[in-house]
Design an enzyme around this catalytic site. Structure first.
Site, short mmCIF file in Angstrom:
data_model
loop_
_atom_site.label_atom_id
_atom_site.label_comp_id
_atom_site.label_asym_id
_atom_site.label_seq_id
_atom_site.Cartn_x
_atom_site.Cartn_y
_atom_site.Cartn_z
N SER A 212 17.83 -13.33 8.13
CA SER A 212 16.42 -13.02 7.91
C SER A 212 15.92 -12.10 9.03
CB SER A 212 15.61 -14.31 7.79
OG SER A 212 14.33 -14.06 7.28
N GLU A 332 16.35 -15.48 -3.29
CA GLU A 332 15.75 -15.44 -1.96
C GLU A 332 14.29 -15.93 -1.97
OE1 GLU A 332 17.02 -14.58 0.97
OE2 GLU A 332 18.79 -13.35 0.61
N HIS A 418 16.21 -18.57 0.05
CA HIS A 418 16.27 -17.89 1.35
C HIS A 418 16.66 -18.86 2.45
CE1 HIS A 418 15.37 -14.69 4.17
NE2 HIS A 418 14.54 -15.47 4.83
#
Length: 508
Positions: A212, A332, A418
């Site tokens: 991320s 995600e 995610h």
């Protein structure tokens, strides 16, 4: 407490081990560390890699860590950097938190040949939260595979990514600015270069990997001249790729204000106008309102460490010529819709009626578009784009898609959400936010095996594992991690990604 008692306590803190204590030692440039050993892995925690960025060093480039005399206990992690409450995020780590947070943690095989690959983890959290101290990122299970693992803390939020005209006025010519969190990461890599040998690591074989916002920092390391030569392989997990940096003193490409203008507006809300007043603001007051990661507050184009946007640098071939793993998760941002009032929701605002109509059709209708287009705009198409650009320059490139979903995962989903790959990469399923089982452990073994093999030789392939297509040799193929094991296949939903690529080419 008397001065004698205080000094005695300090000696005990610095020298916890007696002559018969088998605790491992490591001699780094700053002094001797006393670590711990368990399950064939030695660990050294809470190791300072830079001076505390407090007082006059707030909003300054990191300075080298000071040395110590005697032995320093390295049995406990250090404080996490200043950030909002964790709210259950398993990537944050334990309190306390402090501005004095520039520490790292090392795990290394107890038995090795002194030339182990080194893997440096850069945590995510939107550049607002997270740390290298969370149990999720414990390096023991990776170190058992023959690598040295380093996890780091770096400055976050406005302490890590910030500028103001008053700070600019006091800077010496050429003094670096604003990208302090990225500077911290580079300082940690310099520390690793200088000290890897003390832990049996090979300073000439360092892999940076991050997820991320940590993945976004890895892409910035790839295009940062001061980081060149400090790492030799890179792994980007859900690390954006089409994101726009904010310049220090000119407007963004999208017309948004500069970083200094943002900093001035924030400081005025607290009645601060001088550098001294800024440095006197209590750290916790810098958290409210939270700076916006994708909206321009934290992704910085400072002109020295980062001089252009990532995609533009890759397109021009200015990235580090190192082997690269890059990929995303299959669902995600399943919880976000393009109609949401956020910088992510604004991504499709510039689409023409024809572009949006073609995409809605490609997604099988409005519901499919709403569920998946942001994941594709933010993560999936940008990852494919960077993989293509990197492979085009002749650099080994490996694209992946993570689609492992635990049976007990409670969220409504159509794939892997995610950040859900992290416990598999580290083989730390005990830190999973939901229960896991035998299937999950098989996939964690596979994923950790690919990652550590890549760190060792710049190619994740080897042994009896499914062969992972290399993007230069097999364009538009990837490795998909599934509940049934890794599968080599064509990139899924390429028609959607093609439409998004065409949209980005038109608007940019």
């Amino acid at each position: 407490m008397s001065m004698v008692s205080f000094l005695a306590a300090a000696v005990l803190m610095m020298s916890p081990a007696g002559p018969t204590d088998p605790a491992p030692r490591a001699t780094v440039e700053q002094g001797v560390l006393v670590g711990r050993e368990a399950d064939g892995v030695r660990s050294f925690k809470g190791v300072p890699y830079a001076r505390p960025p407090v007082g006059d060093l707030r909003w300054r480039a990191p300075r080298p860590a000071e040395g110590w005399s005697g032995e320093r206990d390295a049995g406990q992690v250090g404080a996490i950097c200043i950030q909002p409450p964790a709210n259950g995020d398993n990537g944050v780590g334990p309190l306390p938190m402090s501005e004095d947070c520039l520490t790292l943690n090392v795990w290394t095989p107890a038995q090795g040949d002194g030339h182990a690959p080194v893997m440096v983890w850069i945590h995510g959290g939107g550049l607002n939260n997270g740390s290298g101290t969370a149990a999720l990122y414990d390096g023991t299970n990776l170190a058992m595979r023959g690598v040295v693992v380093v996890t780091i803390n770096y400055r976050l939020g406005r302490l890590g990514f910030f500028d103001h005209p008053a700070l600019a006025a006091e800077r010496a010519p050429g003094e670096p600015a604003a990208n302090y969190g990225l500077m911290d990461v580079i300082a940690a890599l310099e520390w690793v270069r200088d000290n890897a040998g003390a832990f049996g690591g090979d300073a000439g074989n360092v892999t940076v990997f991050g997820e991320s916002a940590g993945g976004a920092l890895v892409t910035r390391l790839m295009i940062s001249e001061p980081a060149r030569g400090l790492f030799h392989r890179a792994v980007v997990q859900s690390g954006l790729g089409r994101d726009e940096g904010t310049p220090l003193n000119r407007a963004r490409r999208d017309g948004g204000p500069s970083l200094q203008a943002r900093g001035k507006a924030f400081a005025e809300s607290l009645g601060a106008g001088t550098a001294a007043q800024l440095r006197a603001i209590p750290a916790e007051a810098l958290l409210r309102p939270a700076p916006n990661f994708y909206g321009g507050d934290l992704l910085v184009q400072d002109g020295r460490y980062v001089g252009e946007d990532v995609e533009a640098a890759f397109a021009a071939g200015r990235q580090a010529p190192v082997p690269l793993i890059i990929g995303t998760n299959s669902a995600e941002f399943w919880w976000m819709k393009p109609s949401d009032l956020s910088p992510y929701g604004a991504l499709d605002d510039a689409m023409t009626e024809a572009e949006r109509g073609a995409l809605v059709e490609a997604y099988g209708g409005q519901n499919g578009y709403d569920a998946h287009v942001l994941s594709d705009l933010v993560f999936n198409e940008p990852a494919r784009r960077l993989a293509r650009l990197h492979a085009r320059r002749g650099h080994p490139t490996y694209l992946y898609r993570f689609d492992v979903v635990s049976a007990a995962m409670p969220e409504p989903h159509e794939g892997a959400t995610h950040a859900s790959e992290r416990q598999y990469v580290f083989d730390n399923l005990t830190a999973s936010p939901w229960p896991t089982g035998e299937m999950d452990q098989r996939q964690a073994n596979a994923m950790a095996g690919y990652w550590t093999t890549f760190a060792a030789k710049g190619d994740p392939n080897g042994g009896q594992r499914q062969a992972w297509p290399e993007s230069g040799a097999e364009p538009d193929r990837l490795l998909e991690f599934t509940n049934d094991g890794p599968v080599a296949k064509s990139i899924p939903f390429a028609d959607r990604l093609d439409l998004i690529e065409a949209f980005y080419a038109r608007v940019r």
